[in-house]
Design an enzyme around this catalytic site. Structure first.
Site, PDB file in Angstrom:
ATOM      1  N   LEU A   1       0.820  -1.210   0.000  1.00  0.00           N
ATOM      2  CA  LEU A   1       0.000   0.000   0.000  1.00  0.00           C
ATOM      3  C   LEU A   1       0.854   1.260   0.000  1.00  0.00           C
ATOM      4  O   LEU A   1       0.461   2.297  -0.530  1.00  0.00           O
ATOM      5  CB  LEU A   1      -0.914   0.027   1.235  1.00  0.00           C
ATOM      6  CG  LEU A   1      -2.000  -1.040   1.319  1.00  0.00           C
ATOM      7  CD1 LEU A   1      -2.650  -1.007   2.699  1.00  0.00           C
ATOM      8  CD2 LEU A   1      -3.046  -0.798   0.240  1.00  0.00           C
TER       9      LEU A   1
ATOM     10  N   GLY B   1       7.653   3.423   3.661  1.00  0.00           N
ATOM     11  CA  GLY B   1       8.201   4.453   4.532  1.00  0.00           C
ATOM     12  C   GLY B   1       9.696   4.300   4.698  1.00  0.00           C
ATOM     13  O   GLY B   1      10.344   3.535   3.969  1.00  0.00           O
TER      14      GLY B   1
ATOM     15  N   GLY C   1      10.319   0.568   6.188  1.00  0.00           N
ATOM     16  CA  GLY C   1       9.663  -0.624   5.659  1.00  0.00           C
ATOM     17  C   GLY C   1       8.405  -0.298   4.884  1.00  0.00           C
ATOM     18  O   GLY C   1       8.126   0.863   4.570  1.00  0.00           O
ATOM     19  N   CYS C   2       7.641  -1.338   4.559  1.00  0.00           N
ATOM     20  CA  CYS C   2       6.440  -1.201   3.723  1.00  0.00           C
ATOM     21  C   CYS C   2       5.172  -1.504   4.519  1.00  0.00           C
ATOM     22  O   CYS C   2       5.215  -2.180   5.549  1.00  0.00           O
ATOM     23  CB  CYS C   2       6.515  -2.155   2.535  1.00  0.00           C
ATOM     24  SG  CYS C   2       7.857  -1.795   1.388  1.00  0.00           S
TER      25      CYS C   2
ATOM     26  N   LYS D   1       2.104  -3.085   8.722  1.00  0.00           N
ATOM     27  CA  LYS D   1       3.380  -2.390   8.537  1.00  0.00           C
ATOM     28  C   LYS D   1       4.506  -3.325   8.953  1.00  0.00           C
ATOM     29  O   LYS D   1       4.532  -3.824  10.084  1.00  0.00           O
ATOM     30  CB  LYS D   1       3.438  -1.109   9.370  1.00  0.00           C
ATOM     31  CG  LYS D   1       4.737  -0.321   9.174  1.00  0.00           C
ATOM     32  CD  LYS D   1       4.852   0.843  10.139  1.00  0.00           C
ATOM     33  CE  LYS D   1       3.976   1.985   9.752  1.00  0.00           C
ATOM     34  NZ  LYS D   1       4.224   3.183  10.603  1.00  0.00           N
TER      35      LYS D   1
ATOM     36  N   ASP E   1       4.943  14.615  12.839  1.00  0.00           N
ATOM     37  CA  ASP E   1       5.111  14.245  11.430  1.00  0.00           C
ATOM     38  C   ASP E   1       3.769  14.265  10.702  1.00  0.00           C
ATOM     39  O   ASP E   1       3.469  13.374   9.915  1.00  0.00           O
ATOM     40  CB  ASP E   1       5.771  12.866  11.318  1.00  0.00           C
ATOM     41  CG  ASP E   1       6.340  12.615   9.918  1.00  0.00           C
ATOM     42  OD1 ASP E   1       6.622  13.595   9.191  1.00  0.00           O
ATOM     43  OD2 ASP E   1       6.503  11.442   9.532  1.00  0.00           O
TER      44      ASP E   1
END
Length: 382
Positions: free
Chosen positions: A98, A101, A104-105, A120, A217
């Site tokens: 999806l 970052g 990781g993914c 995640k 963030d």
């Protein structure tokens, strides 16, 4: 008779002295017992307070969880098996990604009960990645709000860490604005609804969390949208509490284009830093432009610097609005939204509003059926 009287008096004095001694001993024991219990109770409360302020560490989580962790009466977090997550994501197949970052993914998946999830996956070989994981699980395990992403579970396998969330069907605001649809699914009212939801999520962090939390963030990539375009804040890996911020000088972190100037220049981090980032997101919703746009391979343009003079010019403002929503809103509402953005983007934090004030300014711009107070006529566009 005198001897008997003297003996009787001596016995009375001795018994009185013995009784007083016993009474004193009982009172002394009772006092110290209560004091010890109070000290233990205060120590436990202090420990709980520190844990709440800093977030639960992974070892603490592992100690307390068996297969299900009850955070409170309404929230439970599942400790998930790696094989379950592999099956749900088709072995973490590339087509299930999806987003990606720094560490990781994120993969979409489906559990056996047809529940859709987002997973995640972080490689925690580095200390920074491990810290981000601990912070995020720690924060989300204690949060429950309609505009904060829900944590469903977690998994630890070797150096890999997995965080499982509810799946947000419409992805991130960033994807909606700059993906293949180019914002076409986001009407003016939906955009104002997303801004309002985001403000509500921030208000929960700033005003209702104990101690208050600074997201640090906030950006369009970390605002996720469900099937009805309700917005929820995600990615708390860089979040800090007010307690942590006051005790330690927080290392500069965030995403270029969203970071407040005082934080970049002086390391001064407050809840007004989140308000600045919110102003950037609101600008994205109004203009359909990224915070930083490339003019050349080595040159970027700040959309904030470019837009600020035009946001306060009523003759120029309608011309810089995202073409997708141009001429679809009451121009008075456009001016109001732009005014909120201008206030949030003030260079000096003292001149920025609190997020609660931002929230109250946006409510009249959102239709009643979407959670605001605006009464609209559906029959014809403005």
């Amino acid at each position: 008779m005198d001897s008997q009287k003297k003996l009787l008096i001596a016995l009375i004095v001795a018994c009185s002295s013995l009784g007083a001694s016993v009474l004193f001993s009982v009172c002394w024991w009772s006092f110290h017992s209560k004091r010890k219990r109070r000290a233990q109770r205060d120590g436990a409360q202090s420990s709980d307070s520190e844990e709440a302020a800093m977030g639960l560490s992974v070892p603490s989580l592992l100690d307390r969880f068996s297969s299900l962790k009850m955070v409170n009466r309404n929230v439970s977090i599942l400790v998930m098996d790696l094989k379950m997550l592999e099956k749900a994501t088709n072995g973490f197949k590339e087509s299930n990604i999806l987003g990606q970052g720094a560490f990781g993914c994120v993969y979409k998946g489906m559990l056996d009960d047809d529940m859709h999830i987002a997973v995640k996956k972080l490689d925690c070989g580095s200390q920074d990645a491990s810290k981000v994981y601990e912070i995020e699980v720690g924060f989300l395990s204690k949060m429950q709000h309609q505009n904060i992403i829900s944590l469903l579970g977690y998994c630890i396998h070797g150096e890999a860490r997995f965080i499982v969330y509810e799946l947000m069907q419409n992805g991130s605001l960033e994807t909606q604005l700059y993906g293949s649809s180019n914002g076409s699914a986001l009407t003016w009212h939906k955009r104002m609804k997303i801004a309002l939801d985001t403000a509500r999520g921030l208000e929960y962090l700033h005003k209702h969390c104990k101690p208050p939390v600074i997201h640090r963030d906030l950006k369009s990539a970390n605002i996720l949208l469900d099937a009805d375009f309700n917005a929820k804040l995600a990615d708390f890996g860089l979040a800090v509490t007010e307690v942590t911020r006051k005790k330690n000088r927080v290392k500069l972190s965030g995403t270029l284009g969203y970071v407040a100037p005082e934080y970049v220049l002086d390391g001064n981090l407050t809840d007004k830093s989140d308000v600045y980032a919110f102003g950037v997101v609101l600008l994205e919703l109004l203009l359909g432009r990224r915070p930083l746009e490339k003019l050349a391979p080595t040159q970027c343009q700040s959309v904030v610097a470019w837009a600020m003079p035009q946001l306060t010019d009523r003759s120029r403002l309608p011309d810089i609005v995202d073409p997708v929503i141009k001429d679809t809103m009451d121009v008075k509402h456009l001016y109001q939204a732009a005014a909120v953005a201008v206030l949030c983007l003030q260079p000096e934090p003292i001149y920025r509003p609190l997020i609660t004030d931002v929230l109250h300014s946006l409510i009249p711009l959102v239709p009643v059926e979407l959670g605001g107070t605006l009464k609209t006529e559906r029959s014809a566009p403005y």
